[in-house]
Design an enzyme around this catalytic site. Structure first.
Site, mmCIF file in Angstrom:
data_model
loop_
_atom_site.group_PDB
_atom_site.id
_atom_site.type_symbol
_atom_site.label_atom_id
_atom_site.label_comp_id
_atom_site.label_asym_id
_atom_site.label_seq_id
_atom_site.Cartn_x
_atom_site.Cartn_y
_atom_site.Cartn_z
ATOM 1 N N ARG A 128 1.196 -1.221 -0.128
ATOM 2 C CA ARG A 128 0.519 -0.174 0.046
ATOM 3 C C ARG A 128 1.016 1.377 0.107
ATOM 4 O O ARG A 128 0.483 2.466 -0.148
ATOM 5 C CB ARG A 128 -0.644 0.239 0.986
ATOM 6 C CG ARG A 128 -1.681 -0.597 1.580
ATOM 7 C CD ARG A 128 -2.218 -0.989 3.072
ATOM 8 N NE ARG A 128 -3.158 0.346 2.692
ATOM 9 C CZ ARG A 128 -4.437 0.586 3.077
ATOM 10 N NH1 ARG A 128 -4.841 -0.387 2.044
ATOM 11 N NH2 ARG A 128 -4.812 1.959 3.657
ATOM 12 N N ARG A 185 9.858 5.602 -2.893
ATOM 13 C CA ARG A 185 9.982 6.298 -4.300
ATOM 14 C C ARG A 185 11.553 7.144 -4.797
ATOM 15 O O ARG A 185 12.149 7.206 -3.648
ATOM 16 C CB ARG A 185 9.327 7.581 -4.098
ATOM 17 C CG ARG A 185 7.566 7.269 -4.520
ATOM 18 C CD ARG A 185 6.670 9.071 -5.142
ATOM 19 N NE ARG A 185 5.525 9.114 -4.526
ATOM 20 C CZ ARG A 185 5.304 9.690 -3.765
ATOM 21 N NH1 ARG A 185 5.292 10.249 -2.278
ATOM 22 N NH2 ARG A 185 4.136 9.067 -3.596
ATOM 23 N N ARG A 230 -8.486 -6.675 13.684
ATOM 24 C CA ARG A 230 -7.812 -6.039 14.752
ATOM 25 C C ARG A 230 -9.160 -4.951 14.894
ATOM 26 O O ARG A 230 -9.687 -4.182 13.970
ATOM 27 C CB ARG A 230 -7.119 -5.372 14.465
ATOM 28 C CG ARG A 230 -5.789 -6.188 13.917
ATOM 29 C CD ARG A 230 -5.042 -6.877 15.058
ATOM 30 N NE ARG A 230 -4.131 -6.174 15.718
ATOM 31 C CZ ARG A 230 -3.598 -5.812 16.754
ATOM 32 N NH1 ARG A 230 -4.478 -7.009 17.619
ATOM 33 N NH2 ARG A 230 -3.080 -5.115 17.071
ATOM 34 N N ARG A 250 0.022 6.079 16.234
ATOM 35 C CA ARG A 250 0.087 7.620 15.386
ATOM 36 C C ARG A 250 -0.579 8.614 16.204
ATOM 37 O O ARG A 250 -1.367 7.880 17.113
ATOM 38 C CB ARG A 250 -0.518 7.869 14.597
ATOM 39 C CG ARG A 250 -1.661 6.225 13.858
ATOM 40 C CD ARG A 250 -2.008 6.566 12.481
ATOM 41 N NE ARG A 250 -2.924 5.909 11.783
ATOM 42 C CZ ARG A 250 -3.288 5.241 10.768
ATOM 43 N NH1 ARG A 250 -2.671 5.573 9.558
ATOM 44 N NH2 ARG A 250 -4.050 4.775 11.126
ATOM 45 N N GLU A 268 -3.479 6.468 19.011
ATOM 46 C CA GLU A 268 -4.341 5.288 18.511
ATOM 47 C C GLU A 268 -3.680 3.979 18.710
ATOM 48 O O GLU A 268 -2.504 3.780 18.162
ATOM 49 C CB GLU A 268 -4.061 4.964 17.190
ATOM 50 C CG GLU A 268 -5.042 5.654 16.178
ATOM 51 C CD GLU A 268 -5.472 5.874 14.544
ATOM 52 O OE1 GLU A 268 -4.312 4.451 13.916
ATOM 53 O OE2 GLU A 268 -5.563 6.475 13.620
ATOM 54 N N TYR A 304 -9.592 -5.312 2.917
ATOM 55 C CA TYR A 304 -8.469 -4.061 3.972
ATOM 56 C C TYR A 304 -9.123 -3.181 1.978
ATOM 57 O O TYR A 304 -8.550 -2.092 2.524
ATOM 58 C CB TYR A 304 -7.382 -4.284 4.124
ATOM 59 C CG TYR A 304 -6.394 -3.340 4.180
ATOM 60 C CD1 TYR A 304 -7.410 -2.072 4.940
ATOM 61 C CD2 TYR A 304 -4.779 -3.697 4.745
ATOM 62 C CE1 TYR A 304 -5.882 -1.167 5.273
ATOM 63 C CE2 TYR A 304 -3.795 -2.641 5.475
ATOM 64 C CZ TYR A 304 -5.018 -2.154 6.056
ATOM 65 O OH TYR A 304 -3.750 -0.753 6.767
ATOM 66 N N ASP A 309 -10.099 0.713 0.836
ATOM 67 C CA ASP A 309 -10.157 2.263 1.113
ATOM 68 C C ASP A 309 -11.826 2.995 0.728
ATOM 69 O O ASP A 309 -12.219 2.473 0.095
ATOM 70 C CB ASP A 309 -9.294 2.984 0.367
ATOM 71 C CG ASP A 309 -7.596 2.801 1.555
ATOM 72 O OD1 ASP A 309 -7.510 2.815 1.973
ATOM 73 O OD2 ASP A 309 -6.836 2.831 0.977
#
Ligand code: FAD
Ligand code: UDP
Length: 366
Positions: A173, A177, A250, A281, A301, A349, A351
Site C-alpha cells: 500500500r 520512490r 484488529r 500514531r 491510536e 482492506y 479504502d
C-alpha cells in the site's frame, strides 16, 4: 404479506449510504439501520472546539478514478490536503512514504543512484526471490535499515502478529520512490471534504429513512419481513452466527485529548514506529482542514485484537482467516435476497474510494 420496502440496508457507512442513494434515484425504497447512534460508519466526524475530529481514525480520501472523484465532489467540495505523514523512531523524525528525503535522513545519500545502491547492498545477502510475507516484501523493497526502524515495530503492534505471518500486500500500500516527494499516495486525486465527511454522508442520505441505535440482529426476522432484499454491511461471520468460526479483526482504542495550544505536532499524522511505544500514531485533526483554532485536538491510536464489545476496524487477511472467509463467501453467493458489501461483509482492506466503487457497481448490476 406484501413487502413495502425494496432494500433494508444494514449499516449507514459509505457502502450503505452510496447504495441507498443510488437505489433511491432508481425509484426504490430503502430503509437503513445502524447500531451506532450516528450514520457515516467509520468516516463519521465529531466537531469539538470548531475542529472536525475523525472519531474512528484519520480518513484521507484518495483515488485515481476520475469518475469516483467527480462523484464525491458532486456532494461536497474537497480541499487540497495531501497526506505526508512523519515517522518518529526513537525521537528522530523521518519522512514517509519511503522516498529520497527518508533515504537522505537515514543514510545521507543525495542521489537516487546512491539510494538504490544502498538498498541493493542491504538486500543482496537475503536472497529473497519471491517475497512470501510482509517481512520479506518490505526487506526486498527498502532493505534492512528501513525495515527495522520504520516498518517492523509499527507493523507488529498494528497487527499484533509477526511480520512473517502477515500477507505481503499490506506493505505494498505504501509507495517507495526515488524522488523527493512526501505524498503518501500515488493517486491523482486527494483531499478532505470541506466542512468534514458528515456533509458527504448527509447529502447521500437525503430523503432516506435511517434508524439509528438499532442492531439488525436484535430483531432480524422482523426486519427481514419488511423488505424484499437485505443489503448487509456488517460482519459476515456474525451474519452466519459464526458457523465456521470467528473471523479475526484488529481493533483500535482512540484516546482523544484537547490541548490548550494551537499547534502540537505541525502535521496531521505522526507515526511512532518503535515497538516500545504502545500507540501507532498521533493524529492532529485541525491540520486536515488547515485550521487555525486557538486549541488543538490530538488522538493516539492504540491497536488491539478485536473482541466482543469493541469495534472491528481491520480484517486480518492472513491465510487462516482467508480460508475461513472463503467458506462464508460461498454461503453468501447462494443467497438470493441478501447482498453483502463493504469492509466487514467482504472482509477486505478496502479504502473509501474502493467501497464507493463497489457500491456503485452493485447498484448498476441491479
Ligand atoms: P463501515 O464504515 O464500517 O460501516 C459499517 C456500518 O455497519 C457501521 O456503521 C456499523 O455500525 C454498521 N453495522 C454493523 N453491524 C450492524 C448491525 N448488526 N446492525 C446495524 N448496523 C450494523 N480509507 C481511505 O480511503 N482513506 C483513509 O485514510 C482511511 N483511513 C482509515 C483509518 C482507519 C482507522 C480505518 C478503520 C479505516 C480507514 N479507511 C480509510 C477505510 C474506510 O473507513 C472504509 O473503507 C470505509 O469507511 C468502509 O465503509 P463501509 O460502509 O464498508 O463500513
Ligand atoms: N506501515 C509501516 N510503517 C509506517 C506506516 C505503515 O510499517 O510508518 C505499514 C504497516 O504494516 C501498515 C501498512 O504499512 O499496516 C499500511 O499502512 P497504512 O498507512 O496504509 O495503514 P492504515 O492507514 O490503513 O492503517
Amino acid at each position: 404479506m406484501v413487502k413495502k420496502i425494496d432494500y433494508l440496508i444494514v449499516g449507514a457507512g459509505l457502502f450503505g449510504s452510496v447504495f441507498a442513494h443510488e437505489m433511491k434515484k432508481k425509484g426504490k425504497t430503502c430503509l437503513i439501520l445502524d447500531k451506532r447512534n450516528h450514520s457515516g460508519g467509520n468516516v463519521f466526524c465529531e466537531n469539538h472546539e470548531g475542529i472536525n475530529v475523525h472519531k474512528y481514525g484519520a480518513h484521507i480520501f484518495h483515488t485515481n478514478d476520475k469518475g469516483i472523484w467527480d462523484y464525491v465532489n458532486s456532494f461536497v467540495e474537497f480541499n487540497r490536503y495531501t497526506n505526508s505523514p512523519i515517522a518518529n523512531y526513537k525521537g528522530k523524525l523521518y519522512n514517509l512514504p519511503f522516498n529520497m528525503n527518508t533515504f537522505y535522513q537515514l543514510w545521507g545519500v543525495k542521489t537516487p543512484e546512491e539510494a538504490k545502491n544502498k538498498i541493493s547492498e542491504q538486500v543482496k545477502d537475503l536472497k529473497i526471490t519471491k517475497p512470501q510475507n510482509l517481512e520479506e516484501q518490505a526487506l526486498s523493497l527498502v532493505g534492512k535499515d528501513i525495515y527495522e526502524k520504520l516498518i517492523k515495530g509499527y507493523t507488529e503492534k498494528q497487527w499484533g502478529r509477526k511480520a512473517t505471518d502477515l500477507p505481503a500486500f499490506i506493505i505494498k500500500r505504501l509507495p517507495v520512490r526515488f524522488t523527493f516527494d512526501n505524498n503518501y499516495f500515488n493517486d491523482k486525486y486527494q483531499g478532505i471534504p470541506i466542512g468534514g465527511y458528515n456533509i458527504l454522508i448527509e447529502k447521500l442520505l437525503e430523503g432516506i429513512e435511517v434508524r439509528l441505535s438499532t442492531d439488525y440482529f436484535a430483531d432480524k426476522d422482523y426486519w427481514d419481513s419488511l423488505a424484499k432484499k437485505v443489503v448487509f454491511t456488517g460482519k459476515i461471520d456474525e451474519f452466519y452466527r459464526f458457523k465456521y468460526g470467528k473471523l479475526e479483526y484488529r481493533s483500535l482504542d482512540f484516546k482523544h485529548e484537547v490541548l490548550n495550544q494551537d499547534n502540537f505536532q505541525g502535521n496531521a499524522v505522526v507515526n511512532y514506529t518503535d515497538k516500545d511505544i504502545p500507540y501507532t500514531r498521533i493524529i492532529e485533526h485541525k491540520h486536515f482542514e488547515f485550521g487555525n483554532q486557538p486549541k488543538t485536538i490530538i488522538t493516539k491510536e492504540y491497536p488491539s485484537e478485536w473482541k466482543e464489545g469493541s469495534e472491528p476496524y481491520y480484517p486480518v487477511n492472513d491465510e487462516k482467516n482467508s480460508r475461513t472467509y472463503l467458506k462464508y463467501k460461498k454461503l453468501a453467493e447462494k443467497e438470493d435476497t441478501v447482498i453483502f458489501g463493504g469492509r466487514l461483509a467482504e472482509y477486505k482492506y478496502y479504502d473509501m474510494h474502493q467501497v464507493i466503487a463497489s457500491a456503485l457497481s452493485k447498484t448498476k448490476e441491479l
